[in-house]
Design an enzyme around this catalytic site. Sequence first.
Site, PDB file in Angstrom:
ATOM      1  N   HIS A   1      89.518  96.288  37.759  1.00  0.00           N
ATOM      2  CA  HIS A   1      89.068  95.076  37.956  1.00  0.00           C
ATOM      3  C   HIS A   1      88.735  94.926  39.493  1.00  0.00           C
ATOM      4  O   HIS A   1      89.422  94.948  40.397  1.00  0.00           O
ATOM      5  CB  HIS A   1      90.015  93.697  37.627  1.00  0.00           C
ATOM      6  CG  HIS A   1      89.406  92.577  37.493  1.00  0.00           C
ATOM      7  ND1 HIS A   1      88.992  91.797  38.726  1.00  0.00           N
ATOM      8  CD2 HIS A   1      88.960  91.774  36.511  1.00  0.00           C
ATOM      9  CE1 HIS A   1      88.577  90.508  38.169  1.00  0.00           C
ATOM     10  NE2 HIS A   1      88.688  90.555  36.964  1.00  0.00           N
TER      11      HIS A   1
ATOM     12  N   CYS B   1      83.526  92.670  35.931  1.00  0.00           N
ATOM     13  CA  CYS B   1      83.551  91.297  36.071  1.00  0.00           C
ATOM     14  C   CYS B   1      82.281  90.715  36.947  1.00  0.00           C
ATOM     15  O   CYS B   1      82.242  90.742  38.037  1.00  0.00           O
ATOM     16  CB  CYS B   1      84.968  90.819  36.797  1.00  0.00           C
ATOM     17  SG  CYS B   1      85.234  89.261  36.834  1.00  0.00           S
TER      18      CYS B   1
ATOM     19  N   HIS C   1      83.683  91.297  31.764  1.00  0.00           N
ATOM     20  CA  HIS C   1      84.057  89.685  31.790  1.00  0.00           C
ATOM     21  C   HIS C   1      82.923  89.250  32.235  1.00  0.00           C
ATOM     22  O   HIS C   1      82.277  89.413  33.314  1.00  0.00           O
ATOM     23  CB  HIS C   1      85.063  89.648  33.058  1.00  0.00           C
ATOM     24  CG  HIS C   1      86.699  90.157  32.814  1.00  0.00           C
ATOM     25  ND1 HIS C   1      87.510  90.126  33.718  1.00  0.00           N
ATOM     26  CD2 HIS C   1      87.289  90.620  31.732  1.00  0.00           C
ATOM     27  CE1 HIS C   1      88.543  90.559  33.486  1.00  0.00           C
ATOM     28  NE2 HIS C   1      88.461  90.933  31.978  1.00  0.00           N
TER      29      HIS C   1
ATOM     30  N   ASP D   1      84.691  84.861  30.645  1.00  0.00           N
ATOM     31  CA  ASP D   1      85.686  84.795  31.722  1.00  0.00           C
ATOM     32  C   ASP D   1      86.028  83.131  31.627  1.00  0.00           C
ATOM     33  O   ASP D   1      85.893  82.240  30.931  1.00  0.00           O
ATOM     34  CB  ASP D   1      85.167  85.466  32.858  1.00  0.00           C
ATOM     35  CG  ASP D   1      86.415  85.948  33.555  1.00  0.00           C
ATOM     36  OD1 ASP D   1      87.731  85.569  33.459  1.00  0.00           O
ATOM     37  OD2 ASP D   1      86.182  86.556  34.443  1.00  0.00           O
ATOM     38  N   HIS D   2      86.389  82.965  33.029  1.00  0.00           N
ATOM     39  CA  HIS D   2      87.107  81.455  33.177  1.00  0.00           C
ATOM     40  C   HIS D   2      86.130  80.488  32.389  1.00  0.00           C
ATOM     41  O   HIS D   2      84.914  80.545  32.763  1.00  0.00           O
ATOM     42  CB  HIS D   2      87.266  81.130  34.589  1.00  0.00           C
ATOM     43  CG  HIS D   2      87.848  82.361  35.382  1.00  0.00           C
ATOM     44  ND1 HIS D   2      87.835  82.367  36.723  1.00  0.00           N
ATOM     45  CD2 HIS D   2      88.918  83.119  34.869  1.00  0.00           C
ATOM     46  CE1 HIS D   2      88.600  83.395  37.032  1.00  0.00           C
ATOM     47  NE2 HIS D   2      89.261  83.870  36.034  1.00  0.00           N
TER      48      HIS D   2
ATOM     49  N   TYR E   1      91.608  78.968  31.818  1.00  0.00           N
ATOM     50  CA  TYR E   1      91.721  79.687  30.468  1.00  0.00           C
ATOM     51  C   TYR E   1      92.097  78.739  29.208  1.00  0.00           C
ATOM     52  O   TYR E   1      92.831  78.868  28.477  1.00  0.00           O
ATOM     53  CB  TYR E   1      93.160  80.548  30.593  1.00  0.00           C
ATOM     54  CG  TYR E   1      92.563  81.738  31.472  1.00  0.00           C
ATOM     55  CD1 TYR E   1      91.674  82.786  30.635  1.00  0.00           C
ATOM     56  CD2 TYR E   1      92.683  82.035  32.708  1.00  0.00           C
ATOM     57  CE1 TYR E   1      91.260  83.843  31.292  1.00  0.00           C
ATOM     58  CE2 TYR E   1      92.528  83.022  33.341  1.00  0.00           C
ATOM     59  CZ  TYR E   1      91.725  84.161  32.725  1.00  0.00           C
ATOM     60  OH  TYR E   1      91.085  84.994  33.522  1.00  0.00           O
TER      61      TYR E   1
HETATM   62  C1  DNO Z   1      91.569  86.008  36.713  1.00  0.00           C
HETATM   63  C2  DNO Z   1      91.512  87.501  36.288  1.00  0.00           C
HETATM   64  C3  DNO Z   1      92.536  88.381  37.138  1.00  0.00           C
HETATM   65  C4  DNO Z   1      92.309  89.822  36.331  1.00  0.00           C
HETATM   66  C5  DNO Z   1      93.167  90.971  37.125  1.00  0.00           C
HETATM   67  C6  DNO Z   1      93.212  92.133  36.522  1.00  0.00           C
HETATM   68  O1  DNO Z   1      91.411  85.347  35.927  1.00  0.00           O
HETATM   69  O2  DNO Z   1      90.155  87.863  36.144  1.00  0.00           O
HETATM   70  O3  DNO Z   1      93.725  88.087  37.072  1.00  0.00           O
HETATM   71  O4  DNO Z   1      92.960  89.745  34.883  1.00  0.00           O
HETATM   72  O5  DNO Z   1      92.664  90.975  38.368  1.00  0.00           O
HETATM   73  O6  DNO Z   1      94.188  92.996  36.662  1.00  0.00           O
END
Ligand code: DNO
Length: 355
Positions: free
Chosen positions: A207, A245, A272, A317-318, A331
């Site tokens: 990531h 991401c 992501h 993602d978020h 989340y």
């Molecule tokens: C945050 C996430 C990160 C991700 C880690 C992967 O919301 O995108 O915590 O899961 O960095 O190890």
Amino acid sequence: MKMTLRWFGPGFDTVSLKYIRQIPGVVGVVSTLFEKRPGELWTQAEVKALKSEINQAGLELSGIESVNIHDSIKTGTAERDEHIETYIKCLTALGEEGVDMVCYNFMPVFDWTRSDLAKERTDGSFVLAYDQAEIDKIIPEEIFAAMDKKSDGHMLPGWEPDRMAKISELFALYKDVNEEKLFDNLIYFLKAIGNVCEKYNIKMAIHPDDPAWPVFGLPRIVTNQKNLLRLINAVDKTYNGVTLCTGSLGSNPANNIPETIKSLKGRIHFAHVRNLKYHSEGSFEEAAHLSADGSMDIAAIMKAFYDTNFTGPMRPDHGRMIWGEQAMPGYGLYDRALGASYLLGIWETLTKYVK
Ligand code: DNO
């Protein structure tokens, strides 16, 4: 592409598998054993139980996010080989249960960082935000307290309170670790886990650092296309791959995300996708997935995934906190469901009408 959602597991996630199952087109979740600390052993029985709970809800376990890496591996101390052995055992447990994608990060001390976990936007939603000027007012040892105060009682991924209780020791551990040393330690780790990954066809997906620049003087190496290419070429095997991401890489507007996706063809094992609204250098807030709500071209990003024949798990993602939902910052269910539908809509158009 397989659309998934992140799920933190029973007892930690405010969102149920039953509800995730009701989002059209979502076929699986990426999950974890959230209570495990970096360096702790995962057993096959524990992985089996997690998988079976997910399968019973009509979803697949599409991968793990994350098996976190112990700081001795990141810093290269004498105990790292012992910790790598444990990591190999965790991967064996996962491989035996058919898990073939593991997301991890190599960020020193802590994972993602924000200055605000519930910034109110003009539409009345609440989002995560980052402002370097605000972060600069916090002394390093107090960043956890600052994040924790804003977390609404939730344990944040990568910010385990018991680890953070030793934050000064952690900072001391990284005192002599510069970017080159961190990179060497990452390569050492990736080489050491090669056999087990290839045996079980496990694809490791690093990531990016979030935000994509050094925070609190700690080195950060997974920040741009150049560094990602250097990393995948240093261990030029399929198992050594990337979590693309968009929000993390995109925190730096100089990063051209569609170009980066194209340059990493075949080595992106997890995606992501989210959007950001830039304010000024070092300052942004998260936005809805819809391109028009932020500064990123999400359609161009999806097209780059499509053009490179991306077949792995993807997740919105978020999400923003909307409709009065109370959940772990970033989340909740509602806005991530909107995000998944939007991304799937773009994908359907691409698959039907773009040759
Ligand atoms: C945050 C996430 C990160 C991700 C880690 C992967 O919301 O995108 O915590 O899961 O960095 O190890």
